[in-house]
Enzyme design. Structure first.
Site, short mmCIF file in Angstrom:
data_model
loop_
_atom_site.label_atom_id
_atom_site.label_comp_id
_atom_site.label_asym_id
_atom_site.label_seq_id
_atom_site.Cartn_x
_atom_site.Cartn_y
_atom_site.Cartn_z
N ALA A 1 42.98 40.09 18.24
CA ALA A 1 43.46 41.03 17.22
C ALA A 1 42.95 42.44 17.48
O ALA A 1 43.59 43.43 17.13
CB ALA A 1 43.02 40.57 15.83
N TYR A 2 41.79 42.52 18.11
CA TYR A 2 41.21 43.82 18.43
C TYR A 2 41.95 44.44 19.61
O TYR A 2 42.38 45.61 19.56
CB TYR A 2 39.73 43.63 18.76
N GLY A 3 42.14 43.65 20.69
CA GLY A 3 42.81 44.17 21.89
C GLY A 3 44.24 44.61 21.60
O GLY A 3 44.69 45.66 22.08
N ASP B 1 39.57 55.34 2.70
CA ASP B 1 39.84 54.02 3.28
C ASP B 1 41.13 54.15 4.07
O ASP B 1 42.21 54.33 3.48
CB ASP B 1 39.98 52.99 2.15
N VAL C 1 28.35 49.92 22.82
CA VAL C 1 27.37 50.75 22.13
C VAL C 1 26.61 49.94 21.07
O VAL C 1 27.22 49.14 20.34
CB VAL C 1 28.09 51.95 21.45
N ARG C 2 25.31 50.19 20.96
CA ARG C 2 24.47 49.50 19.97
C ARG C 2 24.75 50.00 18.55
O ARG C 2 24.17 50.98 18.08
CB ARG C 2 22.98 49.73 20.28
N THR C 3 25.70 49.33 17.89
CA THR C 3 26.07 49.65 16.50
C THR C 3 26.23 48.32 15.78
O THR C 3 26.07 47.26 16.39
CB THR C 3 27.41 50.40 16.46
N ASN D 1 37.90 57.29 14.07
CA ASN D 1 36.82 56.45 14.56
C ASN D 1 36.73 55.11 13.83
O ASN D 1 36.24 54.12 14.39
CB ASN D 1 35.50 57.22 14.40
N SER E 1 39.30 51.50 22.92
CA SER E 1 38.40 50.59 23.61
C SER E 1 39.04 50.17 24.92
O SER E 1 40.28 50.07 25.01
CB SER E 1 38.17 49.35 22.74
P1 NAP Z 1 30.53 50.16 13.28
O1 NAP Z 1 29.10 50.55 13.35
O2 NAP Z 1 30.89 48.77 12.91
O3 NAP Z 1 31.26 51.20 12.27
C1 NAP Z 1 32.60 51.03 11.94
C2 NAP Z 1 32.95 52.12 10.95
O4 NAP Z 1 34.33 51.97 10.60
C3 NAP Z 1 32.14 52.02 9.65
O5 NAP Z 1 31.86 53.31 9.17
C4 NAP Z 1 33.12 51.31 8.73
O6 NAP Z 1 32.90 51.54 7.35
C5 NAP Z 1 34.41 52.00 9.19
N1 NAP Z 1 35.59 51.31 8.67
C6 NAP Z 1 35.98 50.04 8.80
N2 NAP Z 1 37.12 49.83 8.12
C7 NAP Z 1 37.45 51.01 7.53
C8 NAP Z 1 38.50 51.44 6.70
N3 NAP Z 1 39.45 50.60 6.26
N4 NAP Z 1 38.54 52.75 6.30
C9 NAP Z 1 37.58 53.61 6.70
N5 NAP Z 1 36.53 53.25 7.47
C10 NAP Z 1 36.48 51.96 7.88
O7 NAP Z 1 31.30 50.41 14.63
P2 NAP Z 1 31.12 51.48 15.84
O8 NAP Z 1 30.61 50.72 17.00
O9 NAP Z 1 30.45 52.71 15.39
O10 NAP Z 1 32.67 51.73 16.13
C11 NAP Z 1 33.30 52.98 15.99
C12 NAP Z 1 34.58 52.94 16.81
O11 NAP Z 1 34.25 52.71 18.17
C13 NAP Z 1 35.53 51.81 16.41
O12 NAP Z 1 36.85 52.27 16.40
C14 NAP Z 1 35.33 50.78 17.50
O13 NAP Z 1 36.46 49.96 17.68
C15 NAP Z 1 35.05 51.67 18.70
N6 NAP Z 1 34.34 50.99 19.79
C16 NAP Z 1 33.08 50.56 19.62
C17 NAP Z 1 32.44 49.92 20.68
C18 NAP Z 1 31.02 49.43 20.58
O14 NAP Z 1 30.52 48.83 21.55
N7 NAP Z 1 30.31 49.66 19.48
C19 NAP Z 1 33.13 49.70 21.89
C20 NAP Z 1 34.43 50.16 22.02
C21 NAP Z 1 35.03 50.81 20.96
P3 NAP Z 1 31.93 50.57 6.48
O15 NAP Z 1 30.52 51.02 6.73
O16 NAP Z 1 32.39 50.82 5.08
O17 NAP Z 1 32.17 49.17 6.94
#
Ligand code: NAP
Length: 237
Positions: A160-162, A67, A193-195, A94, A146
């Site tokens: 808060a994100y920005g 964590d 990204v589709r997540t 990440n 981002s």
């Molecule tokens: P996601 O599917 O929501 O996954 C987020 C990951 O971060 C999950 O594995 C989550 O764990 C983990 N996490 C959250 N808090 C944590 C903590 N305290 N300790 C350890 N792990 C933690 O998001 P994603 O889209 O793959 O995002 C990955 C990265 O890309 C992020 O940094 C995000 O800001 C960046 N990003 C994403 C996008 C987009 O469009 N998706 C765009 C720009 C940047 P849990 O499963 O336990 O919640």
């Protein structure tokens, strides 16, 4: 050319938030590239399940509970790995959270949570793992940021994100300036990204979203450091 690992040892990558989304795909791609991968997840069981999923697909990885919001937990994870002789060569920060409150509805606790994960998480892992990279003369750090954290050419994003991602970009420059060129420290915007975070309507697949992350994780000796990238190209901070 990527510098060769020490004889008999493949490079090792640690990916935070490796249990789903861009993190999981990054683990898969780095394992496919021949690295030993530590899939770090804040929830032990979700981490194990993700590691088993990769193993079934032919990509065995080690799962670790991590964590990034827990400073003592980050140190404990680094100690466990060191005790097992695991040297982290590639660190992919990440893990991220995406609080959506607009500025005038944002409370301090929510901003604090965003900073804990999106900024301090990377601060802690860099302090835990980068000194050994410097000592060994090889390292790659990829901070998954981002466009929402860019100060110029900024994609509007929740407050808060920005704020946290802008600070993560600053951390990227600070750490890159603190290490020799053999350790490359860069930030990446994966695109939309589709997540779980990006939602089902995002234009990019996880494979596309992880592409520049993996590219930076595997940079050759001649590769850049102290930069911010999207689609394998430099973008403004
Ligand atoms: P996601 O599917 O929501 O996954 C987020 C990951 O971060 C999950 O594995 C989550 O764990 C983990 N996490 C959250 N808090 C944590 C903590 N305290 N300790 C350890 N792990 C933690 O998001 P994603 O889209 O793959 O995002 C990955 C990265 O890309 C992020 O940094 C995000 O800001 C960046 N990003 C994403 C996008 C987009 O469009 N998706 C765009 C720009 C940047 P849990 O499963 O336990 O919640």
């Amino acid at each position: 050319m990527t510098s060769p690992p020490p004889p008999g040892r493949p490079r090792t990558a640690l990916v935070t938030g490796g249990n789903r989304g861009i993190g999981l795909e990054t683990c898969r791609r780095l394992a496919a590239a021949g690295l030993d991968v530590v899939l770090a997840a804040r929830d032990r069981e979700r981490g194990r399940a993700a590691a088993e999923q990769l193993a079934r697909a032919g990509y065995p990885v080690r799962s670790e509970q991590l964590d990034v919001a827990d400073a003592a937990g980050v140190r404990a994870c680094a100690e466990r790995l060191a005790a097992d002789g695991v040297a982290v060569d590639v660190l992919v920060n990440n893990a991220g959270v995406y609080p959506t409150a607009p500025f005038f509805e944002l409370d301090e606790a929510t901003l604090g949570e965003s900073l804990q994960v999106n900024l301090l998480g990377a601060f802690r892992t860099c302090q835990a793992f980068v000194p050994e990279m410097v000592r060994r003369g090889y390292g790659r750090v990829v901070n998954v940021s981002s466009g929402g954290g860019a100060l110029t050419d900024n994609v509007p994003s929740p407050a808060a994100y920005g704020i946290a991602k802008a600070a993560l970009n600053a951390l990227t420059l600070v750490v890159s300036a603190a290490v020799p060129a053999a350790v490359k420290v860069n930030a990446v915007c994966p695109g939309w990204v589709r997540t779980g975070m990006g939602g089902p309507g995002a234009p990019l697949s996880v494979e596309q979203g992880a592409d520049t992350v993996v590219w930076l994780a595997l940079l050759p000796e001649t590769g850049p450091t102290g930069g911010f990238f999207r689609d394998r190209r430099r973008i403004p901070w």
